[in-house]
Write an enzyme that holds these catalytic residues in place. Structure first.
Site, PDB file in Angstrom:
ATOM      1  N   GLU A   1      43.851  29.574  27.104  1.00 10.65           N
ATOM      2  CA  GLU A   1      43.174  29.521  25.802  1.00 10.65           C
ATOM      3  C   GLU A   1      42.257  30.720  25.658  1.00 10.65           C
ATOM      4  OE1 GLU A   1      42.127  26.023  23.644  1.00 10.65           O
ATOM      5  OE2 GLU A   1      40.003  26.534  23.797  1.00 10.65           O
TER       6      GLU A   1
ATOM      7  N   THR B   1      41.730  30.122  19.431  1.00 10.61           N
ATOM      8  CA  THR B   1      40.769  29.245  18.771  1.00 10.61           C
ATOM      9  C   THR B   1      39.885  30.037  17.818  1.00 10.61           C
ATOM     10  OG1 THR B   1      39.048  27.585  19.175  1.00 10.61           O
ATOM     11  CG2 THR B   1      39.087  29.496  20.642  1.00 10.61           C
ATOM     12  N   TYR B   2      39.004  29.318  17.144  1.00 15.12           N
ATOM     13  CA  TYR B   2      37.960  29.983  16.363  1.00 15.12           C
ATOM     14  C   TYR B   2      36.721  29.120  16.343  1.00 15.12           C
ATOM     15  CZ  TYR B   2      40.257  27.302  12.536  1.00 15.12           C
ATOM     16  OH  TYR B   2      40.850  26.345  11.745  1.00 15.12           O
TER      17      TYR B   2
ATOM     18  N   HIS C   1      45.100  27.579  16.508  1.00 16.39           N
ATOM     19  CA  HIS C   1      44.292  26.433  16.106  1.00 16.39           C
ATOM     20  C   HIS C   1      44.204  26.363  14.578  1.00 16.39           C
ATOM     21  CE1 HIS C   1      41.932  25.597  20.040  1.00 16.39           C
ATOM     22  NE2 HIS C   1      43.133  26.058  20.296  1.00 16.39           N
TER      23      HIS C   1
ATOM     24  N   ASP D   1      35.140  21.136  14.400  1.00 15.23           N
ATOM     25  CA  ASP D   1      33.722  20.814  14.546  1.00 15.23           C
ATOM     26  C   ASP D   1      32.895  21.519  13.497  1.00 15.23           C
ATOM     27  OD1 ASP D   1      34.122  19.266  16.898  1.00 15.23           O
ATOM     28  OD2 ASP D   1      34.307  21.122  18.048  1.00 15.23           O
TER      29      ASP D   1
ATOM     30  N   ALA E   1      42.796  15.232  11.912  1.00 16.40           N
ATOM     31  CA  ALA E   1      43.873  16.078  12.426  1.00 16.40           C
ATOM     32  C   ALA E   1      45.234  15.553  12.004  1.00 16.40           C
ATOM     33  CB  ALA E   1      43.779  16.161  13.948  1.00 16.40           C
TER      34      ALA E   1
ATOM     35  N   TYR F   1      42.126  13.081  24.656  1.00 15.29           N
ATOM     36  CA  TYR F   1      40.840  12.941  25.331  1.00 15.29           C
ATOM     37  C   TYR F   1      40.924  11.973  26.508  1.00 15.29           C
ATOM     38  CZ  TYR F   1      39.240  15.287  21.157  1.00 15.29           C
ATOM     39  OH  TYR F   1      39.080  16.216  20.146  1.00 15.29           O
TER      40      TYR F   1
ATOM     41  N   GLN G   1      41.374  17.639  26.184  1.00 19.95           N
ATOM     42  CA  GLN G   1      40.027  18.166  26.349  1.00 19.95           C
ATOM     43  C   GLN G   1      39.785  18.359  27.844  1.00 19.95           C
ATOM     44  OE1 GLN G   1      37.362  19.855  25.744  1.00 19.95           O
ATOM     45  NE2 GLN G   1      36.734  18.666  23.956  1.00 19.95           N
TER      46      GLN G   1
END
Length: 289
Positions: free
Chosen positions: A17, A48-49, A77, A109, A126, A147, A178
């Protein structure tokens, strides 16, 4: 190429990642680290961002360069933050036009210190992104998050598992977990999903600990926990030998996690790189896969 097809062709594997920098003047060093990691031969790399979609505008360009200039297979993502049908459709059109066929659908988030509030009724979870992608872009391979320790906002383990199952039922092709530090949590998570009829690949996410400060910050963001005995070992190492001693223990722990996961049947391991090539090169070298 679609990641769900690649997984069928090669297991076990390593994937990575990347967290692209916000400022363009930092892109040069970012791509230098990305180039170094070609030696790992990752099955794919996720891009990701920042929270609140703060670096989303850079994601497409960076993902396209990772694919077309370096040769990685990107997993981009995609979050509900700021999402509208027009914006999501335009983003996915641009992805597919760049030859990218993989997304990781996430709720996303909010900026730190803010509560999550959906921007509109169409995209609140999602699963809404998964549904939209399946309807409008059926050729995409879609991953979702899982998770091993329930999401901080889930009231129960059963509720968290129910929503994970729901995302798969809506069309998710695989799950990336995660971060966690107890491999038993991963195997319990997978076993529970299998008992619910979920058969898609579940890829464990592993974070090599580089320092006490970094792990404290990351745990505060994601809600994961760390075994007390391991944390005490890290604290003792920090007092005696500082960050280097912590890094040594963290690396050894991550390598042991990866070995136990692969030996136990995990399809591969997904390393959260923090854009640090050396740690991932060392782990991958020890795994020899």
């Amino acid at each position: 190429m679609r990641i769900c097809d690649l997984i069928e062709q090669k297991t076990p594997f390593v994937s990575l990642e990347f967290y692209p920098p916000k400022e363009r003047e930092q892109w040069g060093s970012f791509f230098e680290e990305a180039e170094k990691l070609k030696a790992v031969a990752p099955l794919f790399v996720s891009v990701t961002y920042g929270a609140g979609g703060s670096t989303q505008d850079n994601t497409l360009e960076i993902a396209a360069r990772l694919k077309n200039q370096i040769g990685y297979e990107p997993l981009v993502h995609l979050t509900t933050v700021g999402a509208t049908e027009e914006r999501i459709a335009a983003f996915l059109d641009a992805l597919t036009n760049s030859g990218i066929e993989n997304i990781l659908a996430l709720r996303g988030d909010p900026p730190r210190g803010c509560d999550f509030a959906p921007d509109n009724e169409r995209f609140q979870h999602a699963s809404d992104l998964v549904t939209f992608a399946r309807e409008r872009f059926p050729g995409l391979c879609v991953g979702v998050a899982g998770y091993p320790q329930p999401h901080p906002q889930s009231p129960t383990v059963a509720e968290d598992l129910r929503w994970t199952k729901f995302k798969v039922e809506k069309g998710a092709d695989f799950i990336v977990t995660q971060l966690f530090f107890d491999v038993r949590q991963y195997f319990d998570f997978v076993e529970r999903l299998r008992s619910m009829g979920i058969t898609v690949p579940v890829i464990p996410g592993i974070l090599p600990i580089m320092s006490l400060a970094s792990i404290r910050f990351i745990l505060s963001l994601c809600g994961a926990s760390i075994p007390g005995s391991f944390y005490l070992e890290l604290e003792a190492a920090d007092k005696k030998g500082g960050s280097e001693a912590v890094r040594e223990i963290g690396m050894r722990f991550a390598i042991d996690q990866c070995r136990r996961l692969i030996d136990g049947g995990a399809p591969g391991v997904h390393l959260y790189t923090l854009n640090k090539a050396d740690a991932c090169l060392h782990i991958a070298g020890e795994l020899n896969i």
